[in-house]
Design a protein around this motif. Structure first.
Motif, mmCIF file in Angstrom:
data_model
loop_
_atom_site.group_PDB
_atom_site.id
_atom_site.type_symbol
_atom_site.label_atom_id
_atom_site.label_comp_id
_atom_site.label_asym_id
_atom_site.label_seq_id
_atom_site.Cartn_x
_atom_site.Cartn_y
_atom_site.Cartn_z
ATOM 1 N N HIS A 252 46.619 -20.902 8.950
ATOM 2 C CA HIS A 252 45.645 -20.273 9.833
ATOM 3 C C HIS A 252 45.510 -18.814 9.432
ATOM 4 O O HIS A 252 46.501 -18.193 9.047
ATOM 5 C CB HIS A 252 46.138 -20.348 11.283
ATOM 6 N N PHE B 171 36.778 -32.442 17.310
ATOM 7 C CA PHE B 171 38.111 -32.539 16.700
ATOM 8 C C PHE B 171 39.197 -31.838 17.518
ATOM 9 O O PHE B 171 40.346 -31.746 17.076
ATOM 10 C CB PHE B 171 38.090 -31.982 15.267
ATOM 11 N N ASN C 218 45.066 -28.223 7.151
ATOM 12 C CA ASN C 218 44.698 -27.286 6.076
ATOM 13 C C ASN C 218 45.705 -26.153 5.867
ATOM 14 O O ASN C 218 45.350 -25.075 5.419
ATOM 15 C CB ASN C 218 43.276 -26.765 6.286
ATOM 16 N N ILE D 5 40.464 -31.085 5.781
ATOM 17 C CA ILE D 5 39.838 -30.059 6.633
ATOM 18 C C ILE D 5 40.636 -29.840 7.923
ATOM 19 O O ILE D 5 40.693 -28.733 8.438
ATOM 20 C CB ILE D 5 38.356 -30.408 6.931
ATOM 21 N N GLY D 6 41.278 -30.881 8.422
ATOM 22 C CA GLY D 6 42.070 -30.753 9.647
ATOM 23 C C GLY D 6 43.460 -30.216 9.345
ATOM 24 O O GLY D 6 43.923 -29.260 9.960
ATOM 25 N N LYS E 281 50.964 -24.084 9.012
ATOM 26 C CA LYS E 281 50.768 -25.188 9.959
ATOM 27 C C LYS E 281 51.767 -26.328 9.714
ATOM 28 O O LYS E 281 52.399 -26.390 8.657
ATOM 29 C CB LYS E 281 49.317 -25.685 9.849
#
Ligand code: CMP
Length: 148
Positions: free
Chosen positions: A126, A68, A123, A120-121, A20
């Motif tokens: 994926h 979110f 992270n 948590i966002g 990410k």
């Protein structure tokens, strides 16, 4: 057709991953690819790319009702990502073990998120949650001729 022959339910031994934007920005592409190799996964497809806002909205449509979602779409489209298809026996489940819990505070020692995730966002990585989604997500990013 015999139910066990339904191709959409067959284990493919493949999963799909993205490194990410947070992890790319922080220079962790090499470290994460190394953990993926050490974890016994073969790279089938690999590229540095960037999601548009529309791509991120479509990719995460399943989360559209979550509070979110807006933050997630903004984050995932803000910079380059590495997209990859990975192959290994039991790929989906084993890769989710290798990446660790969604929240890095809960991620086990030795996992990618324990080492590289910030929150948590944001992270770091994926991992597909099913064989069916692995196939859909892989096809979202790669043409058949980009799979090796
Ligand atoms: P992942 O599990 O790969 O896919 C869904 C993503 O939504 C998740 O990673 C996080 O990046 C993000 N996410 C999940 N829960 C939250 C949350 N509570 N706040 C912000 N982002 C989240």
């Amino acid at each position: 057709m015999h139910p066990n022959l339904d191709i959409t339910k067959m284990a493919t031994n493949r999963t799909f991953t993205m490194i990410k934007p947070d992890a790319v920005e922080a220079g962790h592409i090499g470290g994460i690819l190394n953990m993926i190799n050490e974890g016994g996964f073969r790279i089938v497809s690999l590229k540095l790319t960037q999601l548009t806002v529309a791509d991120a909205k479509a990719f995460y449509a399943v989360h559209a009702e979550r509070p979110f979602y807006g933050e997630l779409v903004e984050f995932m489209s803000r910079g380059p990502i590495v997209a990859a298809i990975l192959e290994k026996d039991n790929a989906v489940e084993d890769f989710r073990k290798l990446i660790g819990a969604t929240n890095p505070a809960d991620a086990a020692e030795g996992t990618i998120r324990k080492r590289y995730a910030k929150s948590i966002g944001e992270n770091a990585v994926h991992g597909s949650d099913s064989d069916e989604n692995a196939a859909i997500e892989g096809a979202f990013h790669f043409a058949g001729r980009e799979e090796f």
